[in-house]
Design a protein around this motif. Sequence first.
Motif, PDB file in Angstrom:
ATOM      1  N   PHE A 103     130.111  -0.521  76.841  1.00  0.00           N
ATOM      2  CA  PHE A 103     129.673  -1.205  78.060  1.00  0.00           C
ATOM      3  C   PHE A 103     129.340  -2.666  77.786  1.00  0.00           C
ATOM      4  O   PHE A 103     129.811  -3.567  78.493  1.00  0.00           O
ATOM      5  N   LEU A 104     128.547  -2.917  76.761  1.00  0.00           N
ATOM      6  CA  LEU A 104     128.061  -4.268  76.506  1.00  0.00           C
ATOM      7  C   LEU A 104     129.204  -5.232  76.178  1.00  0.00           C
ATOM      8  O   LEU A 104     129.277  -6.335  76.728  1.00  0.00           O
ATOM      9  N   CYS A 105     130.108  -4.817  75.299  1.00  0.00           N
ATOM     10  CA  CYS A 105     131.198  -5.703  74.886  1.00  0.00           C
ATOM     11  C   CYS A 105     132.093  -6.077  76.065  1.00  0.00           C
ATOM     12  O   CYS A 105     132.428  -7.253  76.265  1.00  0.00           O
ATOM     13  N   SER A 106     132.483  -5.092  76.848  1.00  0.00           N
ATOM     14  CA  SER A 106     133.390  -5.352  77.961  1.00  0.00           C
ATOM     15  C   SER A 106     132.697  -6.126  79.080  1.00  0.00           C
ATOM     16  O   SER A 106     133.262  -7.068  79.648  1.00  0.00           O
ATOM     17  N   PHE A 107     131.458  -5.758  79.387  1.00  0.00           N
ATOM     18  CA  PHE A 107     130.754  -6.410  80.501  1.00  0.00           C
ATOM     19  C   PHE A 107     130.457  -7.868  80.185  1.00  0.00           C
ATOM     20  O   PHE A 107     130.629  -8.744  81.042  1.00  0.00           O
ATOM     21  N   LEU A 108     130.015  -8.153  78.975  1.00  0.00           N
ATOM     22  CA  LEU A 108     129.727  -9.533  78.599  1.00  0.00           C
ATOM     23  C   LEU A 108     130.986 -10.399  78.645  1.00  0.00           C
ATOM     24  O   LEU A 108     130.926 -11.596  78.938  1.00  0.00           O
ATOM     25  N   LEU A 109     132.120  -9.791  78.369  1.00  0.00           N
ATOM     26  CA  LEU A 109     133.368 -10.538  78.329  1.00  0.00           C
ATOM     27  C   LEU A 109     133.919 -10.837  79.718  1.00  0.00           C
ATOM     28  O   LEU A 109     134.455 -11.922  79.966  1.00  0.00           O
ATOM     29  N   PHE A 110     133.778  -9.899  80.638  1.00  0.00           N
ATOM     30  CA  PHE A 110     134.458 -10.021  81.923  1.00  0.00           C
ATOM     31  C   PHE A 110     133.557 -10.339  83.123  1.00  0.00           C
ATOM     32  O   PHE A 110     134.049 -10.807  84.148  1.00  0.00           O
ATOM     33  N   ALA A 111     132.264 -10.071  83.035  1.00  0.00           N
ATOM     34  CA  ALA A 111     131.387 -10.307  84.188  1.00  0.00           C
ATOM     35  C   ALA A 111     131.148 -11.796  84.401  1.00  0.00           C
ATOM     36  O   ALA A 111     131.068 -12.565  83.440  1.00  0.00           O
ATOM     37  N   ARG A 112     131.010 -12.188  85.655  1.00  0.00           N
ATOM     38  CA  ARG A 112     130.727 -13.580  85.998  1.00  0.00           C
ATOM     39  C   ARG A 112     129.232 -13.740  86.247  1.00  0.00           C
ATOM     40  O   ARG A 112     128.741 -13.567  87.349  1.00  0.00           O
ATOM     41  N   PHE A 113     128.528 -14.106  85.218  1.00  0.00           N
ATOM     42  CA  PHE A 113     127.082 -14.247  85.306  1.00  0.00           C
ATOM     43  C   PHE A 113     126.688 -15.421  86.202  1.00  0.00           C
ATOM     44  O   PHE A 113     125.593 -15.424  86.769  1.00  0.00           O
ATOM     45  N   SER A 114     127.567 -16.392  86.334  1.00  0.00           N
ATOM     46  CA  SER A 114     127.259 -17.535  87.201  1.00  0.00           C
ATOM     47  C   SER A 114     127.273 -17.135  88.671  1.00  0.00           C
ATOM     48  O   SER A 114     126.591 -17.743  89.498  1.00  0.00           O
ATOM     49  N   VAL A 115     128.040 -16.105  89.007  1.00  0.00           N
ATOM     50  CA  VAL A 115     128.120 -15.625  90.387  1.00  0.00           C
ATOM     51  C   VAL A 115     126.938 -14.719  90.704  1.00  0.00           C
ATOM     52  O   VAL A 115     126.398 -14.720  91.814  1.00  0.00           O
ATOM     53  N   VAL A 116     126.532 -13.902  89.736  1.00  0.00           N
ATOM     54  CA  VAL A 116     125.413 -12.966  89.915  1.00  0.00           C
ATOM     55  C   VAL A 116     124.382 -13.246  88.824  1.00  0.00           C
ATOM     56  O   VAL A 116     124.391 -12.599  87.773  1.00  0.00           O
ATOM     57  N   PRO A 117     123.484 -14.212  89.034  1.00  0.00           N
ATOM     58  CA  PRO A 117     122.540 -14.619  87.989  1.00  0.00           C
ATOM     59  C   PRO A 117     121.644 -13.503  87.478  1.00  0.00           C
ATOM     60  O   PRO A 117     121.220 -13.524  86.314  1.00  0.00           O
TER      61      PRO A 117
ATOM     62  N   GLU B 170     131.635  -8.135  91.532  1.00  0.00           N
ATOM     63  CA  GLU B 170     130.870  -8.119  90.281  1.00  0.00           C
ATOM     64  C   GLU B 170     130.126  -6.803  90.097  1.00  0.00           C
ATOM     65  O   GLU B 170     130.063  -6.261  88.993  1.00  0.00           O
ATOM     66  N   TYR B 171     129.577  -6.279  91.174  1.00  0.00           N
ATOM     67  CA  TYR B 171     128.897  -4.985  91.066  1.00  0.00           C
ATOM     68  C   TYR B 171     129.901  -3.843  90.946  1.00  0.00           C
ATOM     69  O   TYR B 171     129.630  -2.826  90.299  1.00  0.00           O
ATOM     70  N   ALA B 172     131.072  -4.007  91.562  1.00  0.00           N
ATOM     71  CA  ALA B 172     132.138  -3.022  91.352  1.00  0.00           C
ATOM     72  C   ALA B 172     132.567  -3.024  89.893  1.00  0.00           C
ATOM     73  O   ALA B 172     132.850  -1.973  89.312  1.00  0.00           O
ATOM     74  N   LEU B 173     132.599  -4.207  89.278  1.00  0.00           N
ATOM     75  CA  LEU B 173     132.949  -4.313  87.860  1.00  0.00           C
ATOM     76  C   LEU B 173     131.897  -3.637  86.990  1.00  0.00           C
ATOM     77  O   LEU B 173     132.236  -2.943  86.024  1.00  0.00           O
ATOM     78  N   LEU B 174     130.623  -3.818  87.337  1.00  0.00           N
ATOM     79  CA  LEU B 174     129.559  -3.138  86.584  1.00  0.00           C
ATOM     80  C   LEU B 174     129.759  -1.628  86.634  1.00  0.00           C
ATOM     81  O   LEU B 174     129.673  -0.933  85.612  1.00  0.00           O
ATOM     82  N   CYS B 175     130.046  -1.125  87.837  1.00  0.00           N
ATOM     83  CA  CYS B 175     130.284   0.323  87.996  1.00  0.00           C
ATOM     84  C   CYS B 175     131.505   0.770  87.191  1.00  0.00           C
ATOM     85  O   CYS B 175     131.486   1.811  86.522  1.00  0.00           O
ATOM     86  N   GLY B 176     132.582  -0.019  87.273  1.00  0.00           N
ATOM     87  CA  GLY B 176     133.809   0.348  86.585  1.00  0.00           C
ATOM     88  C   GLY B 176     133.653   0.353  85.076  1.00  0.00           C
ATOM     89  O   GLY B 176     134.116   1.280  84.390  1.00  0.00           O
ATOM     90  N   VAL B 177     133.004  -0.666  84.532  1.00  0.00           N
ATOM     91  CA  VAL B 177     132.802  -0.744  83.088  1.00  0.00           C
ATOM     92  C   VAL B 177     131.903   0.389  82.609  1.00  0.00           C
ATOM     93  O   VAL B 177     132.170   1.020  81.582  1.00  0.00           O
TER      94      VAL B 177
END
Length: 361
Positions: free
Chosen positions: A65-79, A191-198
């Motif tokens: 989870f951590l490796c994939s989420f850190l790589l693909f999530a847009r933290f600037s969009v969802v602080p 972004e939240y869909a990505l969190l769920c998917g990852v």
Amino acid sequence: MMLNLFADDWRLVLSMVLALVIGWNIRIPVFKMAILKNFVDKPNKRSSHTGCVPNIGGIVVFLAFLCSFLLFARFSVVPEFQYVILGAVLIFLIGIYDDLLEISPRKKVKGEMLGILVLIVGGGFYLDTLHGFLGLYEISPWVGVPLTFVGLLGLINAINLIDGIDGLCSGMVLMDCLFFGLWFFGCGQIEYALLCGVLSASILPFFFINLFGKRSKMFMGDSGALMVGFLLGVLAIKFCETDLYAQGICKVDAAPGVVFCVLAIPVLDTLRLFAARWMRGDSPFAPDKRHLHHKLLTIYGGIHRKATFTILMLNLIFIVLGIVGRNWSNEVLIVSSVLLFSGVFYVINRLARQKAEKVNR
């Protein structure tokens, strides 16, 4: 972070593929490390398994989870994601500490509280509407913050407490994540869909090795169960922040009621256990074999897969109830869930007693 390299759809797909690949490929090294270092769960009078089984499978889920989420999530969009990750890391660390050294429930709860506070205080992440539940719509932080705190703490421990048989905790979180993920995707909350998917893709390899594995079988342990419970709570709260004026698939008048349906089995089973223990004068955290899954193990003669798939099917029924009743009143939907769970538990408990009496004779 891959901010602008891929379109949202591709970013979502690639993040899930990466999490799946990482989880599948590190399962064997983690298993071998657990055996080498004797990080195993030894059977006792409360155990429903035989032999020593590695109990650090949560590492597989966490790293994927951590490796994939850190790589693909847009933290600037969802602080708030940076605080979601920090909270998840803190809770994972307290969980792995407990898996290896067996700390007291009080110390474990303190670690969970720290992770939750990081999310609420740092990320400003808390409930601000109840969608008309008990006549309340917008609520002040003085109400929303403690409600979020108690809700997250309760859910984390409820998910941890159902982690008693093969595939149950991971399978239930997987189903709930898919529900939330599909809804977030349909509403454009990528972004939240990505969190769920990852998270779903990270859990999937563990689910199969936990339920069907033989030589490389592992348990999730507190490290995994506490972390996924925390992330599931984040998704539930975000779902409750639904826009009351949304249309189409995003229109959910009874968001708290839907969340209650989705989480009904772990929440109601935990509340039932805590109430029963309190009435007996025991600690709410006193271990026993009175969980719903223990009743089903009695009925099925100790076969984990049957018990797990039975509860997962019940979980699906509750999710469908939430979907069907998403525009009912919150009170009707919640009461319907409680009545359904009570009826199901009554039948299962009665069948378990009959089976136990038959075996004793």
